[in-house]
Design a protein around this motif. Sequence first.
Motif, PDB file in Angstrom:
ATOM      1  N   GLY A 144       7.463 -13.834   5.416  1.00 57.72           N
ATOM      2  CA  GLY A 144       7.571 -14.398   6.760  1.00 57.72           C
ATOM      3  C   GLY A 144       8.925 -14.259   7.388  1.00 57.72           C
ATOM      4  N   GLY A 145       9.834 -13.516   6.712  1.00 54.81           N
ATOM      5  CA  GLY A 145      11.137 -13.286   7.323  1.00 54.81           C
ATOM      6  C   GLY A 145      11.026 -12.572   8.652  1.00 54.81           C
ATOM      7  N   GLY A 146       9.985 -11.767   8.798  1.00 57.54           N
ATOM      8  CA  GLY A 146       9.734 -11.076  10.065  1.00 57.54           C
ATOM      9  C   GLY A 146       8.717 -11.776  10.934  1.00 57.54           C
ATOM     10  N   ALA A 147       8.329 -12.995  10.566  1.00 63.23           N
ATOM     11  CA  ALA A 147       7.388 -13.822  11.343  1.00 63.23           C
ATOM     12  C   ALA A 147       6.005 -13.190  11.454  1.00 63.23           C
ATOM     13  CB  ALA A 147       7.956 -14.131  12.732  1.00 63.23           C
ATOM     14  N   CYS A 148       5.603 -12.441  10.427  1.00 64.66           N
ATOM     15  CA  CYS A 148       4.285 -11.787  10.429  1.00 64.66           C
ATOM     16  C   CYS A 148       3.367 -12.333   9.349  1.00 64.66           C
ATOM     17  CB  CYS A 148       4.438 -10.272  10.228  1.00 64.66           C
ATOM     18  SG  CYS A 148       5.573  -9.440  11.342  1.00 64.66           S
ATOM     19  N   HIS A 149       3.711 -13.466   8.744  1.00 63.99           N
ATOM     20  CA  HIS A 149       3.026 -13.873   7.523  1.00 63.99           C
ATOM     21  C   HIS A 149       1.569 -14.291   7.716  1.00 63.99           C
ATOM     22  CE1 HIS A 149       5.308 -17.229   9.225  1.00 63.99           C
ATOM     23  NE2 HIS A 149       4.408 -18.048   8.731  1.00 63.99           N
ATOM     24  N   VAL A 150       1.163 -14.677   8.909  1.00 64.78           N
ATOM     25  CA  VAL A 150      -0.243 -15.061   9.108  1.00 64.78           C
ATOM     26  C   VAL A 150      -1.141 -13.845   8.929  1.00 64.78           C
ATOM     27  CG1 VAL A 150      -1.943 -15.872  10.774  1.00 64.78           C
ATOM     28  CG2 VAL A 150       0.241 -17.052  10.564  1.00 64.78           C
ATOM     29  N   GLN A 151      -0.866 -12.778   9.660  1.00 61.42           N
ATOM     30  CA  GLN A 151      -1.678 -11.570   9.532  1.00 61.42           C
ATOM     31  C   GLN A 151      -1.489 -10.924   8.160  1.00 61.42           C
ATOM     32  OE1 GLN A 151      -3.954 -10.710  11.556  1.00 61.42           O
ATOM     33  NE2 GLN A 151      -4.448  -8.576  11.093  1.00 61.42           N
ATOM     34  N   GLU A 152      -0.277 -11.002   7.611  1.00 61.17           N
ATOM     35  CA  GLU A 152      -0.034 -10.453   6.276  1.00 61.17           C
ATOM     36  C   GLU A 152      -0.882 -11.157   5.224  1.00 61.17           C
ATOM     37  OE1 GLU A 152       4.621  -9.006   6.792  1.00 61.17           O
ATOM     38  OE2 GLU A 152       4.174 -11.040   6.114  1.00 61.17           O
ATOM     39  N   LYS A 153      -1.009 -12.484   5.342  1.00 63.39           N
ATOM     40  CA  LYS A 153      -1.811 -13.220   4.361  1.00 63.39           C
ATOM     41  C   LYS A 153      -3.301 -12.928   4.537  1.00 63.39           C
ATOM     42  CE  LYS A 153      -0.423 -17.303   2.920  1.00 63.39           C
ATOM     43  NZ  LYS A 153      -0.191 -18.784   2.747  1.00 63.39           N
ATOM     44  N   LEU A 154      -3.741 -12.777   5.763  1.00 63.46           N
ATOM     45  CA  LEU A 154      -5.138 -12.429   6.005  1.00 63.46           C
ATOM     46  C   LEU A 154      -5.477 -11.086   5.363  1.00 63.46           C
ATOM     47  CD1 LEU A 154      -5.483 -13.452   9.769  1.00 63.46           C
ATOM     48  CD2 LEU A 154      -6.698 -14.485   7.845  1.00 63.46           C
ATOM     49  N   VAL A 155      -4.612 -10.109   5.555  1.00 62.96           N
ATOM     50  CA  VAL A 155      -4.863  -8.775   5.016  1.00 62.96           C
ATOM     51  C   VAL A 155      -4.784  -8.791   3.490  1.00 62.96           C
ATOM     52  CG1 VAL A 155      -3.914  -6.435   4.877  1.00 62.96           C
ATOM     53  CG2 VAL A 155      -4.173  -7.547   7.101  1.00 62.96           C
ATOM     54  N   ALA A 156      -3.781  -9.455   2.937  1.00 64.08           N
ATOM     55  CA  ALA A 156      -3.649  -9.518   1.479  1.00 64.08           C
ATOM     56  C   ALA A 156      -4.854 -10.191   0.838  1.00 64.08           C
ATOM     57  CB  ALA A 156      -2.369 -10.255   1.103  1.00 64.08           C
ATOM     58  N   SER A 157      -5.355 -11.258   1.463  1.00 64.30           N
ATOM     59  CA  SER A 157      -6.490 -11.993   0.889  1.00 64.30           C
ATOM     60  C   SER A 157      -7.788 -11.193   0.978  1.00 64.30           C
ATOM     61  CB  SER A 157      -6.658 -13.347   1.587  1.00 64.30           C
ATOM     62  OG  SER A 157      -7.008 -13.168   2.952  1.00 64.30           O
ATOM     63  N   ALA A 158      -7.844 -10.226   1.909  1.00 66.88           N
ATOM     64  CA  ALA A 158      -9.050  -9.402   2.059  1.00 66.88           C
ATOM     65  C   ALA A 158      -9.017  -8.161   1.184  1.00 66.88           C
ATOM     66  CB  ALA A 158      -9.206  -8.982   3.527  1.00 66.88           C
ATOM     67  N   ALA A 159      -7.897  -7.923   0.500  1.00 59.79           N
ATOM     68  CA  ALA A 159      -7.714  -6.688  -0.270  1.00 59.79           C
ATOM     69  C   ALA A 159      -8.205  -6.834  -1.705  1.00 59.79           C
ATOM     70  CB  ALA A 159      -6.244  -6.285  -0.261  1.00 59.79           C
ATOM     71  N   HIS A 160      -8.806  -5.762  -2.225  1.00 54.84           N
ATOM     72  CA  HIS A 160      -9.180  -5.734  -3.636  1.00 54.84           C
ATOM     73  C   HIS A 160      -7.929  -5.721  -4.515  1.00 54.84           C
ATOM     74  CE1 HIS A 160     -13.368  -5.330  -2.738  1.00 54.84           C
ATOM     75  NE2 HIS A 160     -13.257  -4.136  -2.198  1.00 54.84           N
ATOM     76  N   ARG A 161      -6.875  -5.024  -4.054  1.00 58.21           N
ATOM     77  CA  ARG A 161      -5.600  -5.004  -4.758  1.00 58.21           C
ATOM     78  C   ARG A 161      -4.484  -5.173  -3.755  1.00 58.21           C
ATOM     79  NH1 ARG A 161      -3.484  -0.829  -7.060  1.00 58.21           N
ATOM     80  NH2 ARG A 161      -2.388  -2.035  -8.637  1.00 58.21           N
ATOM     81  N   PHE A 162      -3.507  -5.995  -4.133  1.00 56.85           N
ATOM     82  CA  PHE A 162      -2.346  -6.249  -3.281  1.00 56.85           C
ATOM     83  C   PHE A 162      -1.103  -5.875  -4.070  1.00 56.85           C
ATOM     84  CE2 PHE A 162       0.543  -9.756  -1.433  1.00 56.85           C
ATOM     85  CZ  PHE A 162       1.102  -8.872  -0.528  1.00 56.85           C
ATOM     86  N   VAL A 163      -0.403  -4.850  -3.612  1.00 56.70           N
ATOM     87  CA  VAL A 163       0.796  -4.351  -4.277  1.00 56.70           C
ATOM     88  C   VAL A 163       2.012  -4.725  -3.421  1.00 56.70           C
ATOM     89  CG1 VAL A 163       2.050  -2.291  -5.025  1.00 56.70           C
ATOM     90  CG2 VAL A 163      -0.414  -2.478  -5.417  1.00 56.70           C
ATOM     91  N   VAL A 164       2.996  -5.319  -4.068  1.00 54.34           N
ATOM     92  CA  VAL A 164       4.207  -5.784  -3.384  1.00 54.34           C
ATOM     93  C   VAL A 164       5.349  -4.835  -3.704  1.00 54.34           C
ATOM     94  CG1 VAL A 164       5.836  -7.692  -3.154  1.00 54.34           C
ATOM     95  CG2 VAL A 164       3.402  -8.161  -3.530  1.00 54.34           C
ATOM     96  N   VAL A 165       6.082  -4.424  -2.678  1.00 54.82           N
ATOM     97  CA  VAL A 165       7.201  -3.492  -2.849  1.00 54.82           C
ATOM     98  C   VAL A 165       8.501  -4.198  -2.470  1.00 54.82           C
ATOM     99  CG1 VAL A 165       5.903  -1.350  -2.617  1.00 54.82           C
ATOM    100  CG2 VAL A 165       6.642  -2.527  -0.559  1.00 54.82           C
ATOM    101  N   VAL A 166       9.451  -4.258  -3.414  1.00 54.61           N
ATOM    102  CA  VAL A 166      10.716  -4.963  -3.183  1.00 54.61           C
ATOM    103  C   VAL A 166      11.846  -4.228  -3.899  1.00 54.61           C
ATOM    104  CG1 VAL A 166       9.653  -7.251  -2.947  1.00 54.61           C
ATOM    105  CG2 VAL A 166      10.390  -6.450  -5.207  1.00 54.61           C
ATOM    106  N   ASP A 167      13.065  -4.591  -3.542  1.00 50.15           N
ATOM    107  CA  ASP A 167      14.211  -4.194  -4.360  1.00 50.15           C
ATOM    108  C   ASP A 167      14.547  -5.370  -5.279  1.00 50.15           C
ATOM    109  OD1 ASP A 167      16.592  -5.821  -3.166  1.00 50.15           O
ATOM    110  OD2 ASP A 167      15.621  -4.938  -1.413  1.00 50.15           O
ATOM    111  N   ALA A 168      15.369  -5.116  -6.281  1.00 51.51           N
ATOM    112  CA  ALA A 168      15.609  -6.103  -7.336  1.00 51.51           C
ATOM    113  C   ALA A 168      16.217  -7.396  -6.810  1.00 51.51           C
ATOM    114  CB  ALA A 168      16.507  -5.500  -8.414  1.00 51.51           C
ATOM    115  N   SER A 169      16.876  -7.361  -5.663  1.00 49.22           N
ATOM    116  CA  SER A 169      17.499  -8.570  -5.120  1.00 49.22           C
ATOM    117  C   SER A 169      16.470  -9.617  -4.706  1.00 49.22           C
ATOM    118  CB  SER A 169      18.386  -8.222  -3.912  1.00 49.22           C
ATOM    119  OG  SER A 169      17.599  -7.814  -2.813  1.00 49.22           O
ATOM    120  N   LYS A 170      15.198  -9.221  -4.550  1.00 52.77           N
ATOM    121  CA  LYS A 170      14.156 -10.157  -4.121  1.00 52.77           C
ATOM    122  C   LYS A 170      13.543 -10.939  -5.278  1.00 52.77           C
ATOM    123  CE  LYS A 170      14.767  -8.656   0.031  1.00 52.77           C
ATOM    124  NZ  LYS A 170      13.757  -7.952   0.802  1.00 52.77           N
ATOM    125  N   LEU A 171      13.904 -10.576  -6.516  1.00 51.73           N
ATOM    126  CA  LEU A 171      13.380 -11.304  -7.677  1.00 51.73           C
ATOM    127  C   LEU A 171      14.220 -12.552  -7.917  1.00 51.73           C
ATOM    128  CD1 LEU A 171      12.755  -8.335 -10.155  1.00 51.73           C
ATOM    129  CD2 LEU A 171      11.179  -9.318  -8.475  1.00 51.73           C
TER     130      LEU A 171
END
Length: 240
Positions: free
Chosen positions: A101-128
């Motif tokens: 939600g840092g980009g204020a898109c988390h509502v649609q992002e959560k809808l899409v993720a919840s509808a997906a058979h697989r949800f893959v997250v892409v980050v750099d190590a600083s996000k862990l």
Amino acid sequence: MSDLQIRIKQAVAKAAVEQIRSGMVLGLGSGSTAALMIEALGEKLRQGQLENVTAVPTSFQSQVLASRLGIPLVDLNHVEAIDLAIDGADEVDPGFQLIKGGGACHVQEKLVASAAHRFVVVVDASKLVDRLNLDFLLPMEVLPGAWALVRRRLQSMGVECELRIAQRKAGPVVTDQGNLVLDARFPGGIGDGAALERQLNSIPGVVENGLFVNLADQVLVGEATEQGIHVRTLARPDGP
């Protein structure tokens, strides 16, 4: 963003695109790493390495970028399911709980993720992180007519909470849905994300919060080592 950061993000974005197959319905995330993923996908389509791919965007940003690259788009209401969603995250804890939600898109992002058979997250190590919300604030999308009410309710719970103000325009950040965003810090951070998610969404005026719990199947982590830039794959602790 430094050149090294860009190359790390490009590496993890390309690794995610390698999981895409022809004929898939995709969920296209938002943010800087997701944008690089969309660009890599567009290049594969242009070269004919993939075909018959359609995508559901999670924001106006991803919609515009995908359209410019010729990626066929479809509305979430017009698909029965999404084969694979790829998106970034602002924080990821060891239990695969996310803050987005840092980009204020988390509502649609959560809808899409919840509808997906697989949800893959892409980050750099600083996000862990070991625990969510110690550094990154938790976004909540709220109705414009209720933001002050919601803030008072959260403050009564001992939560630090402020309306997100836009950086290059006068006034608050307005989401793609026309709502506002409150950013909150919880005492001691966030442990039980599932319980907190239910509690927050039960507050009248809250549309959705940025906690993503039991959604991510895999996390791809880009990092720089002495040997170069590598992408590490993390599987969900309880198994997909």
